[in-house]
Design a protein around this motif. Structure first.
Motif, PDB file in Angstrom:
ATOM      1  N   CYS A 191       0.783  -1.367  -0.009  1.00 24.27           N
ATOM      2  CA  CYS A 191      -0.083  -0.100   0.007  1.00 24.27           C
ATOM      3  C   CYS A 191       0.756   1.226  -0.111  1.00 24.27           C
ATOM      4  CB  CYS A 191      -1.064  -0.007   1.055  1.00 24.27           C
ATOM      5  SG  CYS A 191      -2.245  -1.262   1.075  1.00 24.27           S
ATOM      6  N   GLU A 192       2.203   0.981   0.363  1.00 27.83           N
ATOM      7  CA  GLU A 192       3.154   2.360   0.531  1.00 27.83           C
ATOM      8  C   GLU A 192       3.118   3.084  -1.090  1.00 27.83           C
ATOM      9  OE1 GLU A 192       7.182   0.147   0.710  1.00 27.83           O
ATOM     10  OE2 GLU A 192       6.201   1.165   2.691  1.00 27.83           O
ATOM     11  N   ALA A 193       3.988   4.044  -0.865  1.00 25.85           N
ATOM     12  CA  ALA A 193       4.065   4.793  -2.281  1.00 25.85           C
ATOM     13  C   ALA A 193       5.065   3.865  -3.262  1.00 25.85           C
ATOM     14  CB  ALA A 193       4.799   6.101  -1.955  1.00 25.85           C
ATOM     15  N   PRO A 194       5.277   3.646  -4.380  1.00 20.08           N
ATOM     16  CA  PRO A 194       6.186   3.013  -5.282  1.00 20.08           C
ATOM     17  C   PRO A 194       7.709   3.393  -4.956  1.00 20.08           C
ATOM     18  CG  PRO A 194       4.972   4.516  -6.590  1.00 20.08           C
ATOM     19  CD  PRO A 194       4.197   4.627  -5.123  1.00 20.08           C
ATOM     20  N   HIS A 195       8.412   2.708  -5.108  1.00 18.46           N
ATOM     21  CA  HIS A 195       9.931   2.893  -4.987  1.00 18.46           C
ATOM     22  C   HIS A 195      10.534   3.540  -6.227  1.00 18.46           C
ATOM     23  CE1 HIS A 195      14.325   2.108  -4.627  1.00 18.46           C
ATOM     24  NE2 HIS A 195      14.163   2.273  -3.298  1.00 18.46           N
ATOM     25  N   PRO A 196      11.470   4.305  -6.086  1.00 20.66           N
ATOM     26  CA  PRO A 196      11.911   5.028  -7.461  1.00 20.66           C
ATOM     27  C   PRO A 196      12.278   4.121  -8.609  1.00 20.66           C
ATOM     28  CG  PRO A 196      12.957   6.172  -5.466  1.00 20.66           C
ATOM     29  CD  PRO A 196      12.274   5.111  -4.965  1.00 20.66           C
ATOM     30  N   THR A 197      12.935   2.791  -8.053  1.00 23.41           N
ATOM     31  CA  THR A 197      13.168   1.827  -8.885  1.00 23.41           C
ATOM     32  C   THR A 197      11.936   1.592  -9.697  1.00 23.41           C
ATOM     33  OG1 THR A 197      13.363   0.201  -7.346  1.00 23.41           O
ATOM     34  CG2 THR A 197      15.427   1.458  -8.080  1.00 23.41           C
ATOM     35  N   GLU A 198      10.960   1.358  -9.098  1.00 27.20           N
ATOM     36  CA  GLU A 198       9.646   0.787  -9.575  1.00 27.20           C
ATOM     37  C   GLU A 198       9.029   1.817 -10.248  1.00 27.20           C
ATOM     38  OE1 GLU A 198       7.401  -1.985  -6.371  1.00 27.20           O
ATOM     39  OE2 GLU A 198       7.693   0.292  -5.707  1.00 27.20           O
ATOM     40  N   ILE A 199       9.146   3.096 -10.159  1.00 30.44           N
ATOM     41  CA  ILE A 199       8.700   4.107 -10.965  1.00 30.44           C
ATOM     42  C   ILE A 199       9.300   4.169 -12.345  1.00 30.44           C
ATOM     43  CG2 ILE A 199       8.610   6.686 -11.470  1.00 30.44           C
ATOM     44  CD1 ILE A 199       8.428   6.821  -8.363  1.00 30.44           C
ATOM     45  N   ASP A 200      10.679   4.041 -12.326  1.00 32.96           N
ATOM     46  CA  ASP A 200      11.392   3.487 -13.642  1.00 32.96           C
ATOM     47  C   ASP A 200      10.880   2.738 -14.567  1.00 32.96           C
ATOM     48  OD1 ASP A 200      13.329   5.782 -13.448  1.00 32.96           O
ATOM     49  OD2 ASP A 200      14.868   4.359 -12.333  1.00 32.96           O
ATOM     50  N   HIS A 201      10.428   1.381 -14.032  1.00 33.25           N
ATOM     51  CA  HIS A 201      10.029   0.313 -14.618  1.00 33.25           C
ATOM     52  C   HIS A 201       8.527   0.698 -15.145  1.00 33.25           C
ATOM     53  CE1 HIS A 201      13.373  -2.165 -13.960  1.00 33.25           C
ATOM     54  NE2 HIS A 201      13.425  -2.198 -12.884  1.00 33.25           N
ATOM     55  N   LEU A 202       7.732   1.502 -14.516  1.00 31.96           N
ATOM     56  CA  LEU A 202       6.376   1.673 -14.812  1.00 31.96           C
ATOM     57  C   LEU A 202       6.392   2.609 -15.739  1.00 31.96           C
ATOM     58  CD1 LEU A 202       4.862   1.947 -11.150  1.00 31.96           C
ATOM     59  CD2 LEU A 202       4.339   0.108 -13.151  1.00 31.96           C
ATOM     60  N   LEU A 203       7.390   3.608 -15.948  1.00 30.39           N
ATOM     61  CA  LEU A 203       7.363   4.794 -16.697  1.00 30.39           C
ATOM     62  C   LEU A 203       7.647   4.019 -18.163  1.00 30.39           C
ATOM     63  CD1 LEU A 203       9.018   7.671 -15.104  1.00 30.39           C
ATOM     64  CD2 LEU A 203       6.684   7.574 -16.087  1.00 30.39           C
TER      65      LEU A 203
ATOM     66  N   PHE B 143       0.602   9.218  -9.795  1.00 33.39           N
ATOM     67  CA  PHE B 143       0.812  10.953  -9.561  1.00 33.39           C
ATOM     68  C   PHE B 143       1.019  11.426  -8.263  1.00 33.39           C
ATOM     69  CE2 PHE B 143      -0.586  15.467 -10.120  1.00 33.39           C
ATOM     70  CZ  PHE B 143       0.534  15.850 -11.051  1.00 33.39           C
ATOM     71  N   PRO B 144       0.071  10.984  -7.481  1.00 31.84           N
ATOM     72  CA  PRO B 144       0.068  11.451  -6.107  1.00 31.84           C
ATOM     73  C   PRO B 144       1.183  11.483  -5.133  1.00 31.84           C
ATOM     74  CG  PRO B 144      -2.158  10.411  -6.437  1.00 31.84           C
ATOM     75  CD  PRO B 144      -1.100  10.203  -7.668  1.00 31.84           C
ATOM     76  N   ASP B 145       1.980  10.299  -5.516  1.00 37.32           N
ATOM     77  CA  ASP B 145       3.143   9.807  -4.963  1.00 37.32           C
ATOM     78  C   ASP B 145       4.341  10.322  -5.389  1.00 37.32           C
ATOM     79  OD1 ASP B 145       1.524   8.267  -2.868  1.00 37.32           O
ATOM     80  OD2 ASP B 145       1.314   6.927  -4.186  1.00 37.32           O
ATOM     81  N   ILE B 146       4.452  11.071  -6.485  1.00 35.01           N
ATOM     82  CA  ILE B 146       5.690  11.431  -7.237  1.00 35.01           C
ATOM     83  C   ILE B 146       6.157  12.673  -6.845  1.00 35.01           C
ATOM     84  CG2 ILE B 146       6.821  11.693  -9.305  1.00 35.01           C
ATOM     85  CD1 ILE B 146       5.554   9.354 -10.536  1.00 35.01           C
ATOM     86  N   GLU B 147       7.090  13.013  -6.266  1.00 33.62           N
ATOM     87  CA  GLU B 147       7.616  14.386  -5.919  1.00 33.62           C
ATOM     88  C   GLU B 147       8.843  14.888  -6.745  1.00 33.62           C
ATOM     89  OE1 GLU B 147       8.703  14.575  -1.973  1.00 33.62           O
ATOM     90  OE2 GLU B 147       6.628  14.075  -1.017  1.00 33.62           O
ATOM     91  N   SER B 148       9.664  13.954  -7.462  1.00 26.83           N
ATOM     92  CA  SER B 148      10.681  14.219  -8.114  1.00 26.83           C
ATOM     93  C   SER B 148      10.026  14.944  -9.370  1.00 26.83           C
ATOM     94  CB  SER B 148      11.428  12.933  -8.763  1.00 26.83           C
ATOM     95  OG  SER B 148      12.057  13.233  -9.879  1.00 26.83           O
ATOM     96  N   PRO B 149      10.589  16.289 -10.006  1.00 30.02           N
ATOM     97  CA  PRO B 149      10.214  16.716 -11.033  1.00 30.02           C
ATOM     98  C   PRO B 149      10.548  16.160 -12.238  1.00 30.02           C
ATOM     99  CG  PRO B 149      12.157  17.940 -10.162  1.00 30.02           C
ATOM    100  CD  PRO B 149      11.563  16.869  -8.970  1.00 30.02           C
ATOM    101  N   VAL B 150      11.476  15.277 -12.220  1.00 26.84           N
ATOM    102  CA  VAL B 150      11.882  14.407 -13.575  1.00 26.84           C
ATOM    103  C   VAL B 150      10.709  13.496 -13.768  1.00 26.84           C
ATOM    104  CG1 VAL B 150      13.661  13.120 -14.501  1.00 26.84           C
ATOM    105  CG2 VAL B 150      14.258  14.770 -13.307  1.00 26.84           C
ATOM    106  N   TYR B 151      10.343  12.861 -12.776  1.00 27.37           N
ATOM    107  CA  TYR B 151       9.498  11.971 -12.905  1.00 27.37           C
ATOM    108  C   TYR B 151       8.186  12.462 -13.070  1.00 27.37           C
ATOM    109  CZ  TYR B 151      12.619   8.097 -11.205  1.00 27.37           C
ATOM    110  OH  TYR B 151      13.649   7.128 -11.083  1.00 27.37           O
ATOM    111  N   ARG B 152       7.639  13.682 -12.331  1.00 25.43           N
ATOM    112  CA  ARG B 152       6.524  14.108 -12.683  1.00 25.43           C
ATOM    113  C   ARG B 152       6.312  14.701 -14.025  1.00 25.43           C
ATOM    114  NH1 ARG B 152       3.295  15.592  -8.205  1.00 25.43           N
ATOM    115  NH2 ARG B 152       2.654  17.185  -9.379  1.00 25.43           N
TER     116      ARG B 152
END
Length: 208
Positions: free
Chosen positions: A10-22, A45-54
């Motif tokens: 249930c917690e926010a995705p890990h940055p490495t997971e964000i890479d794979h999802l993008l 979207f609600p859990d991403i703070e990095s401007p690069v990922y956003r």
């Protein structure tokens, strides 16, 4: 006993997971799986703070609405992407500027209003010489389409030829798309310029 595992799910995705999802979202978009990409965008979207990922997420969202013909929503997302770029310039390079310019270009072409992409196109154009060849290919293909839409067939043909040249050297898998753009530009110029008609039709036929 399942509490810890459920909390991790249930917690926010890990940055490495964000890479794979993008990366998955890029592939899905190419496969026209827009509903899946939209669902992932809303979830991330609600859990991403990095401007690069956003930025990447917002750009994807804009393209989804563009492909659906929902231009008002698409414009909102692209304006947000432009805002992220301007607020955090030290996180971004010419590559992201070109990515946004080509997204704006797709939006403007589908909306039949080339002026919508002009500010982003000008920004990317100023730094185009620093871009990798593959990004130049994408950018020039977009310029070809927009010039044709604007009734500038000479500029469209020139951009189309340059795009094909860069594509052949650095982005061969997308060569068919850029040749398609060039053929349309040549046909548009043939219709508007009887003097160049014979040569343009012959070139278009050879490309086909």
């Amino acid at each position: 006993e399942l509490k810890q595992a459920l909390e991790q799910l249930c917690e926010a995705p890990h940055p490495t997971e964000i890479d794979h999802l993008l990366a998955s979202m890029r592939r899905m978009q190419q496969g026209i799986r827009f509903n899946d990409v939209e669902a992932m965008s809303k979830w991330l979207f609600p859990d991403i703070e990095s401007p690069v990922y956003r930025f990447q997420l917002v750009r994807h969202a804009g393209l989804i609405f563009t492909h659906r013909g929902q231009f008002s929503q698409a414009q909102d997302w692209f304006e947000l992407a432009a805002e992220i770029l301007s607020q955090h310039p030290y996180w971004f390079s010419v590559i992201e500027k070109i990515q946004l310019a080509t997204a704006w270009g797709t939006f403007a072409f589908d909306a039949c209003d080339a002026s919508l992409a002009e500010p982003s196109i000008r920004t990317a154009q100023a730094e185009l010489s620093y871009a990798p060849a593959a990004e130049k290919a994408r950018f020039l293909g977009t310029c070809c389409q927009l010039s044709r839409l604007s009734g500038q067939p000479d500029e469209a043909v020139e951009a189309g030829r340059q795009s094909v040249s860069y594509t052949d050297q650095a982005l061969a898998s997308e060569g068919g798309r850029d040749r398609n753009y060039l053929v349309h530009a040549l046909l548009a110029r043939a219709r508007s310029n009887p003097i160049a008609k014979g040569g343009d039709l012959a070139e278009a036929a050879e490309i086909l």
